[in-house]
Design a protein around this motif. Structure first.
Motif, mmCIF file in Angstrom:
data_model
loop_
_atom_site.group_PDB
_atom_site.id
_atom_site.type_symbol
_atom_site.label_atom_id
_atom_site.label_comp_id
_atom_site.label_asym_id
_atom_site.label_seq_id
_atom_site.Cartn_x
_atom_site.Cartn_y
_atom_site.Cartn_z
ATOM 1 N N MET A 74 47.794 50.674 21.455
ATOM 2 C CA MET A 74 48.757 51.696 21.066
ATOM 3 C C MET A 74 49.878 51.100 20.216
ATOM 4 S SD MET A 74 47.626 54.493 21.844
ATOM 5 C CE MET A 74 46.364 55.192 22.858
ATOM 6 N N ALA A 91 50.982 52.108 16.373
ATOM 7 C CA ALA A 91 52.334 52.275 15.834
ATOM 8 C C ALA A 91 52.533 51.434 14.591
ATOM 9 C CB ALA A 91 53.375 51.904 16.886
ATOM 10 N N VAL A 151 52.240 60.797 22.484
ATOM 11 C CA VAL A 151 51.854 59.586 21.752
ATOM 12 C C VAL A 151 52.194 59.758 20.280
ATOM 13 C CG1 VAL A 151 49.931 58.083 21.094
ATOM 14 C CG2 VAL A 151 50.007 59.083 23.393
ATOM 15 N N ALA A 194 55.954 59.609 19.705
ATOM 16 C CA ALA A 194 56.490 58.248 19.799
ATOM 17 C C ALA A 194 56.126 57.426 18.565
ATOM 18 C CB ALA A 194 55.972 57.569 21.068
ATOM 19 N N VAL A 195 54.904 57.591 18.063
ATOM 20 C CA VAL A 195 54.486 56.870 16.855
ATOM 21 C C VAL A 195 55.300 57.346 15.652
ATOM 22 C CG1 VAL A 195 52.570 56.546 15.231
ATOM 23 C CG2 VAL A 195 52.190 56.315 17.698
ATOM 24 N N PHE A 229 58.722 55.874 15.806
ATOM 25 C CA PHE A 229 58.684 54.472 15.411
ATOM 26 C C PHE A 229 58.571 54.336 13.890
ATOM 27 C CE2 PHE A 229 56.337 50.466 14.673
ATOM 28 C CZ PHE A 229 57.262 49.586 15.189
ATOM 29 N N LYS A 278 58.466 52.852 24.257
ATOM 30 C CA LYS A 278 58.294 54.309 24.293
ATOM 31 C C LYS A 278 56.849 54.676 23.941
ATOM 32 C CE LYS A 278 60.034 58.578 22.256
ATOM 33 N NZ LYS A 278 60.904 59.162 21.223
ATOM 34 N N ILE A 279 56.280 53.996 22.951
ATOM 35 C CA ILE A 279 54.886 54.248 22.590
ATOM 36 C C ILE A 279 53.966 53.858 23.742
ATOM 37 C CG2 ILE A 279 52.988 53.552 21.064
ATOM 38 C CD1 ILE A 279 55.119 53.251 18.841
ATOM 39 N N ALA A 319 51.539 56.338 25.637
ATOM 40 C CA ALA A 319 50.107 56.120 25.446
ATOM 41 C C ALA A 319 49.370 55.797 26.742
ATOM 42 C CB ALA A 319 49.893 54.995 24.440
#
Length: 183
Positions: A9, A13, A69, A72-73, A76, A124-125, A129
Motif C-alpha cells: 500500500m 502511494a 484507501v 489516503a492515497v 498523500f 494513514k495509508i 489499507a
C-alpha cells in the motif's frame, strides 16, 4: 505477510504520487521540453488509482473498503504535489534573491518537518489499507504488487530504488526532498 501488505500500500502511494514527478525519469529523459499542467498531473493520478482499483477486481464487500484507501492515497499525492510546488517557488525566489546565502540549518529543519508529515501520511495509508488488504486473495495480492510496481526488479520494497539507481547512477537526488547537495 502484514509487512508486505503495508509495503504494498505504501508502494501504491508512492506510485500514485508519480504524477508529481512526471517530468523526471522517462519524461525528463525523453520529453524534457514538456511540462505537465496540474490538470495533467491530476489526470495521471486518477488513471493510476483507477488502474489499481480495476486491476484488483474487488468483490462488492471489498469494494466497500476501497474509498478510505483511495482518499489516503489522494491526500498523500496532494501533499507531494504541494511540496513540489513549494520547492519550485522557493527555487524561483532564490534565483530572484541571489544575495541571501542558503541556510543549511533551516533546510534540515524543513526536511525533518517534511519527513514527519510524510510519515503521518504513509501511516494513514497503511491504516486505511490494512482492512482491505486482509480480505485480498493471493491473486489480488499478486496483482497489487504488479500494479504498484512492488513486484518489479526482484521484488521487495526496493524495486523503485533499483530503477532510480540504474537510471541516475545512484547517490542522492537534489531534486527530491533534500539530500546532501541541499545542505
Amino acid at each position: 505477510m502484514r509487512r508486505f501488505a503495508i509495503a504494498g500500500m505504501a508502494a501504491l502511494a508512492i506510485a500514485a504520487s508519480t504524477a508529481v514527478y512526471a517530468q523526471q525519469g522517462w519524461f525528463r529523459e525523453h520529453m524534457h521540453h514538456m511540462r505537465l499542467s496540474p490538470e495533467d498531473r491530476a489526470a495521471m493520478l486518477d488513471a493510476r488509482i483507477a488502474a489499481v482499483h480495476a486491476g484488483l477486481k474487488l468483490t462488492p464487500d471489498q469494494d466497500k473498503l476501497w474509498p478510505p484507501v483511495e482518499s489516503a492515497v489522494r491526500d498523500f499525492a496532494k501533499l507531494r504535489m504541494d511540496r513540489a510546488n513549494a520547492r519550485m517557488r522557493a527555487r524561483e525566489d532564490a534565483q530572484n534573491d541571489q544575495e541571501t546565502p542558503p541556510d543549511p540549518v533551516a533546510r534540515l529543519r524543513q526536511r525533518a518537518d517534511d519527513m514527519a508529515t510524510t510519515s503521518a501520511a504513509l501511516k494513514k495509508i497503511a491504516d486505511a489499507a490494512d482492512p482491505l488488504y486482509k480480505t485480498l486473495d493471493d491473486g489480488q495480492k499478486r496483482r497489487l504488487a504488479l500494479l504498484t510496481h512492488h513486484g518489479r526488479m526482484g521484488g521487495g520494497g526496493e524495486g523503485w530504488r533499483h530503477r532510480w539507481m540504474e537510471r541516475d547512477g545512484g547517490g542522492p537526488r537534489p531534486d527530491r526532498d533534500g539530500g546532501p547537495e541541499r545542505l
